[in-house]
Write an enzyme that holds these catalytic residues in place. Structure first.
Site, PDB file in Angstrom:
ATOM      1  N   MET A 129      37.769  45.059  41.146  1.00 48.13           N
ATOM      2  CA  MET A 129      36.903  44.943  39.965  1.00 48.13           C
ATOM      3  C   MET A 129      36.243  43.561  39.938  1.00 48.13           C
ATOM      4  O   MET A 129      35.744  43.132  38.894  1.00 48.13           O
ATOM      5  CB  MET A 129      37.712  45.198  38.696  1.00 48.13           C
ATOM      6  CG  MET A 129      38.283  46.611  38.687  1.00 48.13           C
ATOM      7  SD  MET A 129      38.604  47.243  37.042  1.00 48.13           S
ATOM      8  CE  MET A 129      39.822  46.105  36.476  1.00 48.13           C
ATOM      9  N   LEU A 148      37.039  37.823  42.132  1.00 49.01           N
ATOM     10  CA  LEU A 148      37.976  37.829  43.258  1.00 49.01           C
ATOM     11  C   LEU A 148      38.727  36.510  43.384  1.00 49.01           C
ATOM     12  O   LEU A 148      38.191  35.441  43.113  1.00 49.01           O
ATOM     13  CB  LEU A 148      37.214  38.111  44.561  1.00 49.01           C
ATOM     14  CG  LEU A 148      36.452  39.437  44.611  1.00 49.01           C
ATOM     15  CD1 LEU A 148      35.831  39.630  45.989  1.00 49.01           C
ATOM     16  CD2 LEU A 148      37.349  40.626  44.265  1.00 49.01           C
ATOM     17  N   HIS A 149      39.979  36.627  43.823  1.00 50.62           N
ATOM     18  CA  HIS A 149      40.832  35.461  44.081  1.00 50.62           C
ATOM     19  C   HIS A 149      41.525  35.700  45.419  1.00 50.62           C
ATOM     20  O   HIS A 149      41.285  36.723  46.080  1.00 50.62           O
ATOM     21  CB  HIS A 149      41.814  35.266  42.927  1.00 50.62           C
ATOM     22  CG  HIS A 149      42.538  36.517  42.530  1.00 50.62           C
ATOM     23  ND1 HIS A 149      43.441  37.153  43.352  1.00 50.62           N
ATOM     24  CD2 HIS A 149      42.453  37.285  41.406  1.00 50.62           C
ATOM     25  CE1 HIS A 149      43.912  38.225  42.756  1.00 50.62           C
ATOM     26  NE2 HIS A 149      43.319  38.345  41.572  1.00 50.62           N
ATOM     27  N   HIS A 168      43.048  39.187  46.180  1.00 52.59           N
ATOM     28  CA  HIS A 168      42.094  40.149  46.740  1.00 52.59           C
ATOM     29  C   HIS A 168      41.795  39.774  48.198  1.00 52.59           C
ATOM     30  O   HIS A 168      41.695  40.631  49.073  1.00 52.59           O
ATOM     31  CB  HIS A 168      40.760  40.127  45.979  1.00 52.59           C
ATOM     32  CG  HIS A 168      40.851  40.508  44.536  1.00 52.59           C
ATOM     33  ND1 HIS A 168      40.709  39.604  43.515  1.00 52.59           N
ATOM     34  CD2 HIS A 168      41.056  41.715  43.939  1.00 52.59           C
ATOM     35  CE1 HIS A 168      40.809  40.217  42.351  1.00 52.59           C
ATOM     36  NE2 HIS A 168      41.023  41.499  42.566  1.00 52.59           N
ATOM     37  N   GLN A 173      38.829  53.088  33.030  1.00 51.90           N
ATOM     38  CA  GLN A 173      40.247  52.731  33.099  1.00 51.90           C
ATOM     39  C   GLN A 173      40.646  51.688  32.067  1.00 51.90           C
ATOM     40  O   GLN A 173      41.777  51.223  32.051  1.00 51.90           O
ATOM     41  CB  GLN A 173      40.648  52.306  34.518  1.00 51.90           C
ATOM     42  CG  GLN A 173      40.072  50.996  34.986  1.00 51.90           C
ATOM     43  CD  GLN A 173      40.329  50.798  36.479  1.00 51.90           C
ATOM     44  OE1 GLN A 173      39.776  51.519  37.312  1.00 51.90           O
ATOM     45  NE2 GLN A 173      41.179  49.852  36.816  1.00 51.90           N
ATOM     46  N   GLY A 209      47.132  46.411  46.148  1.00 51.38           N
ATOM     47  CA  GLY A 209      48.158  45.389  45.972  1.00 51.38           C
ATOM     48  C   GLY A 209      49.383  45.914  45.245  1.00 51.38           C
ATOM     49  O   GLY A 209      49.279  46.743  44.333  1.00 51.38           O
ATOM     50  N   GLU A 210      50.541  45.406  45.644  1.00 46.87           N
ATOM     51  CA  GLU A 210      51.780  45.724  44.921  1.00 46.87           C
ATOM     52  C   GLU A 210      51.785  45.081  43.536  1.00 46.87           C
ATOM     53  O   GLU A 210      52.620  45.388  42.706  1.00 46.87           O
ATOM     54  CB  GLU A 210      52.997  45.254  45.726  1.00 46.87           C
ATOM     55  CG  GLU A 210      53.239  46.101  46.958  1.00 46.87           C
ATOM     56  CD  GLU A 210      54.447  45.663  47.754  1.00 46.87           C
ATOM     57  OE1 GLU A 210      54.957  44.553  47.512  1.00 46.87           O
ATOM     58  OE2 GLU A 210      54.873  46.439  48.624  1.00 46.87           O
ATOM     59  N   LYS A 211      50.848  44.176  43.295  1.00 51.34           N
ATOM     60  CA  LYS A 211      50.683  43.595  41.957  1.00 51.34           C
ATOM     61  C   LYS A 211      50.577  44.726  40.923  1.00 51.34           C
ATOM     62  O   LYS A 211      51.116  44.662  39.832  1.00 51.34           O
ATOM     63  CB  LYS A 211      49.416  42.736  41.963  1.00 51.34           C
ATOM     64  CG  LYS A 211      48.846  42.382  40.622  1.00 51.34           C
ATOM     65  CD  LYS A 211      49.511  41.162  40.096  1.00 51.34           C
ATOM     66  CE  LYS A 211      49.041  40.702  38.737  1.00 51.34           C
ATOM     67  NZ  LYS A 211      48.027  41.423  38.051  1.00 51.34           N
ATOM     68  N   ASP A 212      49.827  45.778  41.297  1.00 51.67           N
ATOM     69  CA  ASP A 212      49.695  46.972  40.446  1.00 51.67           C
ATOM     70  C   ASP A 212      50.514  48.077  41.106  1.00 51.67           C
ATOM     71  O   ASP A 212      49.965  49.046  41.625  1.00 51.67           O
ATOM     72  CB  ASP A 212      48.222  47.363  40.323  1.00 51.67           C
ATOM     73  CG  ASP A 212      47.399  46.235  39.739  1.00 51.67           C
ATOM     74  OD1 ASP A 212      47.410  46.067  38.522  1.00 51.67           O
ATOM     75  OD2 ASP A 212      46.762  45.488  40.515  1.00 51.67           O
TER      76      ASP A 212
HETATM   77  P1  AMP Z   1      41.592  44.503  40.604  1.00 53.51           P
HETATM   78  O1  AMP Z   1      40.332  43.791  40.955  1.00 53.51           O
HETATM   79  O2  AMP Z   1      42.429  43.789  39.608  1.00 53.51           O
HETATM   80  O3  AMP Z   1      41.376  45.955  40.283  1.00 53.51           O
HETATM   81  O4  AMP Z   1      42.461  44.493  41.927  1.00 53.51           O
HETATM   82  C1  AMP Z   1      41.967  45.036  43.126  1.00 53.51           C
HETATM   83  C2  AMP Z   1      43.115  45.166  44.085  1.00 53.51           C
HETATM   84  O5  AMP Z   1      43.651  43.878  44.354  1.00 53.51           O
HETATM   85  C3  AMP Z   1      44.265  46.015  43.524  1.00 53.51           C
HETATM   86  O6  AMP Z   1      44.776  46.833  44.552  1.00 53.51           O
HETATM   87  C4  AMP Z   1      45.256  44.977  43.095  1.00 53.51           C
HETATM   88  O7  AMP Z   1      46.591  45.439  43.096  1.00 53.51           O
HETATM   89  C5  AMP Z   1      45.048  43.903  44.145  1.00 53.51           C
HETATM   90  N1  AMP Z   1      45.510  42.621  43.660  1.00 53.51           N
HETATM   91  C6  AMP Z   1      45.189  42.012  42.488  1.00 53.51           C
HETATM   92  N2  AMP Z   1      45.864  40.857  42.353  1.00 53.51           N
HETATM   93  C7  AMP Z   1      46.641  40.733  43.469  1.00 53.51           C
HETATM   94  C8  AMP Z   1      47.580  39.752  43.924  1.00 53.51           C
HETATM   95  N3  AMP Z   1      47.859  38.686  43.207  1.00 53.51           N
HETATM   96  N4  AMP Z   1      48.163  39.953  45.122  1.00 53.51           N
HETATM   97  C9  AMP Z   1      47.885  41.069  45.853  1.00 53.51           C
HETATM   98  N5  AMP Z   1      47.021  42.018  45.481  1.00 53.51           N
HETATM   99  C10 AMP Z   1      46.404  41.862  44.307  1.00 53.51           C
END
Ligand code: AMP
Length: 282
Positions: A30, A33-34, A37, A61, A149-152
């Site tokens: 989304m 980015l960090h 990502h 969502q 990511g396992e974050k989610d």
């Molecule tokens: P998002 O942009 O938050 O929807 O995240 C996109 C993808 O990046 C998802 O699969 C997240 O689980 C993953 N993600 C977000 N933050 C992290 C993190 N700190 N470490 C690893 N993966 C991440």
């Protein structure tokens, strides 16, 4: 750097790749980015001939209009981060009406109950939104592998379920959580924290680590109670939930079994910003 905006542009690109028999890795994001990502994108680049990153704040969502509106949108910075990894990565940054036509609504999914736990209890319709957008992206992009990511962690399990149930031809790769030096899990939402709250937020990971230690000798319920107590004592946080759950069913653990894998999950508010984190317990 190629930035695609329309489904037609993506189809043209995908058709060219499919003809050459080269592999395509896909990283849905989304934006904002960090390095978390970045780690997913790097893994995709190392395992595939091509990598496509989508940047799309998916409205279906979000269960909360304020959260959706405040979600950071930083396309220029995102492009710079991706470019630093590789100039060959393809970015897909569509507008909502390009993907959803005129009606921005979710389809309904049944993920064998995975969707009723944790995030599902607290974010109405969230996983229907995730399923809907991934259905759209997967059928358009047709990746060989997709990185999450396992974050989610709950999302990761639900995406695996989506792929298994609908027989989708894509391999789902789960990637470890990338953390700030303090231990705080990287998140686009961290950008909205004040400097002080960002420091305080390391409390989540510290508590998870201590809970893991306690899980060696105490029951899941006792450890959850201990975590709840720690958060009650911390004036910066409001705990939404803590759950020690089986990694396959995501159901709370009643009695521990040596043959099963467990994780501990936390969602908590600081500065009215909702953060989530989890770690493996065994
Ligand atoms: P998002 O942009 O938050 O929807 O995240 C996109 C993808 O990046 C998802 O699969 C997240 O689980 C993953 N993600 C977000 N933050 C992290 C993190 N700190 N470490 C690893 N993966 C991440």
């Amino acid at each position: 750097m190629k930035i695609l905006r329309t489904k037609k542009e993506v189809s043209t690109f995908v058709n060219i790749i499919k003809k050459t028999n080269k592999s395509l890795g896909y990283v849905p994001t989304m934006g904002a980015l960090h390095q978390g990502h970045g780690s997913l994108i790097e893994q995709s680049v190392s395992e595939n001939n091509y990598t496509l990153v989508s940047i799309f704040v998916n409205p279906t969502q979000f269960d909360n209009a304020t959260d959706l509106n405040k979600y950071p949108r930083t396309l220029d910075n995102d492009v710079t981060l991706i470019e630093r990894i590789s100039g060959d990565i393809i970015i897909f940054a569509p507008k909502a009406n390009e993907l959803y036509d005129s009606k921005i609504v979710s389809k309904n999914y049944y993920f064998d109950g995975l969707e009723y736990e944790m995030e599902g209890k607290h974010r109405a319709g969230h996983f229907d939104g995730v399923g809907t957008i991934l259905d759209i992206f997967f059928s358009l992009i047709q990746p060989n592998k997709a990185y999450f990511g396992e974050k989610d962690f709950q999302q990761l399990q639900i995406v695996k379920k989506l792929v298994a149930k609908y027989n989708l031809d894509v391999t789902i790769i789960g990637c470890p959580i990338f953390r700030e030096a303090s231990g705080l899990a990287m998140s686009s939402r961290n950008e909205r924290l004040s400097k002080n709250s960002r420091k305080e937020a390391a409390f989540i990971y510290k508590t998870l680590l201590k809970a893991k230690e306690k899980f060696g000798t105490k029951s899941a319920i006792k450890v959850e109670e201990w975590v709840t107590d720690q958060f009650a004592k911390n004036k910066h946080f409001n705990l939404e939930y803590v759950s020690i759950a089986n990694v396959d069913t995501l159901k709370p653990v009643k009695r521990k079994s040596k043959n099963k894998k467990y994780r501990i999950f936390i969602a908590a508010f600081i500065d009215n910003i909702r953060l989530i984190d989890n770690i493996a317990l065994n």
